[in-house]
Design an enzyme around this catalytic site. Structure first.
Site, mmCIF file in Angstrom:
data_model
loop_
_atom_site.group_PDB
_atom_site.id
_atom_site.type_symbol
_atom_site.label_atom_id
_atom_site.label_comp_id
_atom_site.label_asym_id
_atom_site.label_seq_id
_atom_site.Cartn_x
_atom_site.Cartn_y
_atom_site.Cartn_z
ATOM 1 C CB SER A 121 -1.024 -0.154 1.561
ATOM 2 O OG SER A 121 -1.584 0.733 1.278
ATOM 3 C CG HIS A 162 -6.166 -0.500 -0.429
ATOM 4 N ND1 HIS A 162 -5.520 -1.998 -1.204
ATOM 5 C CD2 HIS A 162 -4.986 0.356 -0.626
ATOM 6 C CE1 HIS A 162 -4.752 -1.751 0.309
ATOM 7 N NE2 HIS A 162 -4.199 -0.396 0.212
#
Length: 206
Positions: A121, A162
């Site tokens: 991330s 994501h």
């Protein structure tokens, strides 16, 4: 040669990493930087990543950049063979790395091929030339104080993490809408990953 494994959610891409590690990593120790999660309310992914590494037989050494001295952090990063950088706030992470002059050290060791970089991330987005685009997902307040917008510049593309996943469906879509014609974006969902070998990259799990 640069070797990196970039993902949105390490626990969700653990089987991909296991295959990647079998081919590209000899060391069984990982220096684990959870710092980006310090400013987040939800942090379960940090423990999930630790557990995933342990299940694969890696010895995990924790290094929180915000708490370690500059000398300690440089020594540990300088000795590491595998570095994992967790998710959390992209801008906070870069601020902490740059406060202790660690961004350049990490980038140099990755470029030399001495250090395999694993980013989840926020840890994946900081390898881009710039992280301005991440402001759609993360709070960027205060980032201008230490030029945090400049990334590690290890790749010429921009990971969009994501993609299609809650609670980031809208923010990831906005990044593609606003920057799609300007930047070389590489969107990945929570079960995909990007393997970087030198100046080439491939998306795994798609």
């Amino acid at each position: 040669m640069i070797e990196m494994f970039l993902c949105s959610y390490f626990a969700g891409a653990a089987t991909l990493f296991e295959d990647y590690a079998r081919q590209n990593i000899r060391a069984k120790e990982v220096l684990f930087i959870p710092t980006a999660a310090n400013v987040e309310e939800y942090r379960d992914y940090v423990d999930e990543a630790k557990e995933a590494f342990a299940k694969m037989g890696f010895e995990v050494q924790i290094l929180d950049i915000s708490k370690a001295s500059e000398a300690e952090a440089k020594a540990k990063i300088g000795a590491a063979r595998v570095l994992y950088v967790s998710g959390g706030n992209t801008f906070y992470l870069l601020r902490e790395l740059k406060k202790k002059d660690l961004a350049g050290l990490i980038a140099d060791r990755v470029r030399s091929g001495e250090l395999v970089y694993v980013g989840e991330s926020a840890g994946a987005m900081i390898v881009a030339p710039s992280v301005d685009y991440a402001a759609m997902m993360d709070d960027a307040s205060g980032s201008e104080l230490v030029s945090a917008q400049t990334g590690l510049d290890l790749v010429k593309f921009y990971p969009v993490v994501h993609y299609g996943e809650e609670p980031f469906v809208q923010s990831a879509a906005e990044i593609l809408k606003i920057y799609g014609g300007k930047l070389n974006l590489a969107p990945i969902n929570n079960t995909e990953a990007i393997a970087v070998h030198g100046d080439k990259f491939e998306i795994l799990g798609r």
